[in-house]
Design a protein around this motif. Structure first.
Motif, PDB file in Angstrom:
ATOM      1  N   MET A   1      -2.659  -7.976   9.570  1.00 17.57           N
ATOM      2  CA  MET A   1      -1.647  -7.032   9.135  1.00 17.57           C
ATOM      3  C   MET A   1      -1.016  -7.429   7.804  1.00 17.57           C
ATOM      4  O   MET A   1      -0.367  -6.612   7.171  1.00 17.57           O
ATOM      5  CB  MET A   1      -0.571  -6.896  10.218  1.00 17.57           C
ATOM      6  N   ASP A   2      -1.203  -8.676   7.415  1.00 19.01           N
ATOM      7  CA  ASP A   2      -0.643  -9.118   6.135  1.00 19.01           C
ATOM      8  C   ASP A   2      -1.165  -8.286   4.972  1.00 19.01           C
ATOM      9  O   ASP A   2      -0.432  -7.989   4.034  1.00 19.01           O
ATOM     10  CB  ASP A   2      -0.946 -10.595   5.889  1.00 19.01           C
ATOM     11  N   ILE A   3      -2.435  -7.890   5.056  1.00 19.92           N
ATOM     12  CA  ILE A   3      -3.028  -7.110   3.970  1.00 19.92           C
ATOM     13  C   ILE A   3      -2.356  -5.745   3.852  1.00 19.92           C
ATOM     14  O   ILE A   3      -2.186  -5.226   2.745  1.00 19.92           O
ATOM     15  CB  ILE A   3      -4.569  -6.980   4.129  1.00 19.92           C
ATOM     16  N   VAL A   4      -1.938  -5.176   4.967  1.00 21.04           N
ATOM     17  CA  VAL A   4      -1.257  -3.881   4.945  1.00 21.04           C
ATOM     18  C   VAL A   4       0.064  -4.003   4.187  1.00 21.04           C
ATOM     19  O   VAL A   4       0.402  -3.146   3.358  1.00 21.04           O
ATOM     20  CB  VAL A   4      -1.028  -3.349   6.380  1.00 21.04           C
ATOM     21  N   PHE A   5       0.803  -5.082   4.451  1.00 23.34           N
ATOM     22  CA  PHE A   5       2.072  -5.304   3.767  1.00 23.34           C
ATOM     23  C   PHE A   5       1.845  -5.495   2.269  1.00 23.34           C
ATOM     24  O   PHE A   5       2.570  -4.933   1.440  1.00 23.34           O
ATOM     25  CB  PHE A   5       2.783  -6.518   4.365  1.00 23.34           C
ATOM     26  N   LEU A   6       0.816  -6.268   1.912  1.00 15.90           N
ATOM     27  CA  LEU A   6       0.494  -6.499   0.499  1.00 15.90           C
ATOM     28  C   LEU A   6       0.092  -5.195  -0.188  1.00 15.90           C
ATOM     29  O   LEU A   6       0.589  -4.879  -1.280  1.00 15.90           O
ATOM     30  CB  LEU A   6      -0.621  -7.530   0.365  1.00 15.90           C
ATOM     31  N   VAL A   7      -0.772  -4.422   0.429  1.00 12.31           N
ATOM     32  CA  VAL A   7      -1.214  -3.151  -0.163  1.00 12.31           C
ATOM     33  C   VAL A   7      -0.018  -2.215  -0.323  1.00 12.31           C
ATOM     34  O   VAL A   7       0.144  -1.566  -1.364  1.00 12.31           O
ATOM     35  CB  VAL A   7      -2.335  -2.503   0.682  1.00 12.31           C
ATOM     36  N   GLY A   8       0.850  -2.152   0.678  1.00 12.56           N
ATOM     37  CA  GLY A   8       2.048  -1.319   0.572  1.00 12.56           C
ATOM     38  C   GLY A   8       2.941  -1.741  -0.584  1.00 12.56           C
ATOM     39  O   GLY A   8       3.450  -0.898  -1.326  1.00 12.56           O
ATOM     40  N   ARG A   9       3.137  -3.049  -0.732  1.00  7.15           N
ATOM     41  CA  ARG A   9       3.959  -3.558  -1.846  1.00  7.15           C
ATOM     42  C   ARG A   9       3.359  -3.172  -3.187  1.00  7.15           C
ATOM     43  O   ARG A   9       4.054  -2.721  -4.092  1.00  7.15           O
ATOM     44  CB  ARG A   9       4.039  -5.089  -1.769  1.00  7.15           C
ATOM     45  N   VAL A  10       2.049  -3.355  -3.313  1.00  9.74           N
ATOM     46  CA  VAL A  10       1.373  -3.058  -4.589  1.00  9.74           C
ATOM     47  C   VAL A  10       1.427  -1.562  -4.886  1.00  9.74           C
ATOM     48  O   VAL A  10       1.696  -1.159  -6.027  1.00  9.74           O
ATOM     49  CB  VAL A  10      -0.076  -3.589  -4.580  1.00  9.74           C
ATOM     50  N   LEU A  11       1.209  -0.734  -3.875  1.00  6.99           N
ATOM     51  CA  LEU A  11       1.265   0.718  -4.099  1.00  6.99           C
ATOM     52  C   LEU A  11       2.671   1.173  -4.477  1.00  6.99           C
ATOM     53  O   LEU A  11       2.833   2.021  -5.357  1.00  6.99           O
ATOM     54  CB  LEU A  11       0.767   1.473  -2.867  1.00  6.99           C
ATOM     55  N   LEU A  12       3.682   0.603  -3.821  1.00  6.24           N
ATOM     56  CA  LEU A  12       5.059   0.938  -4.184  1.00  6.24           C
ATOM     57  C   LEU A  12       5.344   0.502  -5.619  1.00  6.24           C
ATOM     58  O   LEU A  12       5.977   1.230  -6.386  1.00  6.24           O
ATOM     59  CB  LEU A  12       6.041   0.277  -3.211  1.00  6.24           C
ATOM     60  N   ALA A  13       4.851  -0.658  -6.002  1.00  7.19           N
ATOM     61  CA  ALA A  13       5.101  -1.187  -7.335  1.00  7.19           C
ATOM     62  C   ALA A  13       4.332  -0.437  -8.423  1.00  7.19           C
ATOM     63  O   ALA A  13       4.789  -0.369  -9.573  1.00  7.19           O
ATOM     64  CB  ALA A  13       4.730  -2.667  -7.393  1.00  7.19           C
ATOM     65  N   ALA A  14       3.193   0.131  -8.084  1.00  9.29           N
ATOM     66  CA  ALA A  14       2.313   0.743  -9.088  1.00  9.29           C
ATOM     67  C   ALA A  14       3.014   1.821  -9.902  1.00  9.29           C
ATOM     68  O   ALA A  14       2.873   1.882 -11.129  1.00  9.29           O
ATOM     69  CB  ALA A  14       1.058   1.307  -8.414  1.00  9.29           C
ATOM     70  N   ILE A  15       3.773   2.688  -9.253  1.00 13.47           N
ATOM     71  CA  ILE A  15       4.442   3.771  -9.977  1.00 13.47           C
ATOM     72  C   ILE A  15       5.450   3.211 -10.986  1.00 13.47           C
ATOM     73  O   ILE A  15       5.626   3.754 -12.076  1.00 13.47           O
ATOM     74  CB  ILE A  15       5.102   4.777  -9.008  1.00 13.47           C
TER      75      ILE A  15
END
Length: 138
Positions: A1-15
């Motif tokens: 599940m760590d990857i889900v948290f990382l992907v979410g952080r990166v997607l939120l940061a991308a914008i």
């Protein structure tokens, strides 16, 4: 599940990373637009908000004081929402709708940032983060 948290952080940061790049590469045009919206010291505001967005994005992407990065998103989004997307001041229906959509999107992003701030301060390790939260568990 760590990857889900990382992907979410990166997607939120991308914008915010993309927004920051725009703030620096198109500062003059963005300042003219901000000035037309009544923003005082528009050029300084564009550059300053670009710095805040960039710092927030870097924080979230790399997991460096993620709680601070989340709060920086809130600091960025509140004045941008109120000054740049003041749909209540717009008369033309289509323009009003566009501003309201952007305002509502920003409200959701503020909520996401506040949830992220809360989650990373629960005393657990931040998945794929380089540092612990600055504020720690309260």
């Amino acid at each position: 599940m760590d990857i889900v948290f990382l992907v979410g952080r990166v997607l939120l940061a991308a914008i915010f990373l993309l927004s920051a790049i725009g703030h620096f590469t198109q500062a003059d045009g963005m300042a003219q637009y901000a000035e037309a919206k009544g923003v005082p010291a528009a050029k300084a505001g564009v550059i300053g908000s670009g710095v805040i967005a960039l710092l927030a994005a870097i924080s979230l992407i790399f997991g460096i004081w993620t709680d601070v990065g989340a709060l920086l998103l809130v600091v960025f989004l509140i004045p941008v929402s109120l000054m740049m997307h003041a749909f209540w001041k717009v008369e033309e229906p289509q323009a009003k709708q566009g501003e309201q959509i952007n305002f509502n999107k920003n409200l959701a992003l503020i909520g996401a940032a506040l949830i992220l701030f809360y989650v990373v301060n629960q005393g657990q390790d931040i998945p794929a983060g380089l540092t612990d939260p600055l504020f720690g568990r309260w």
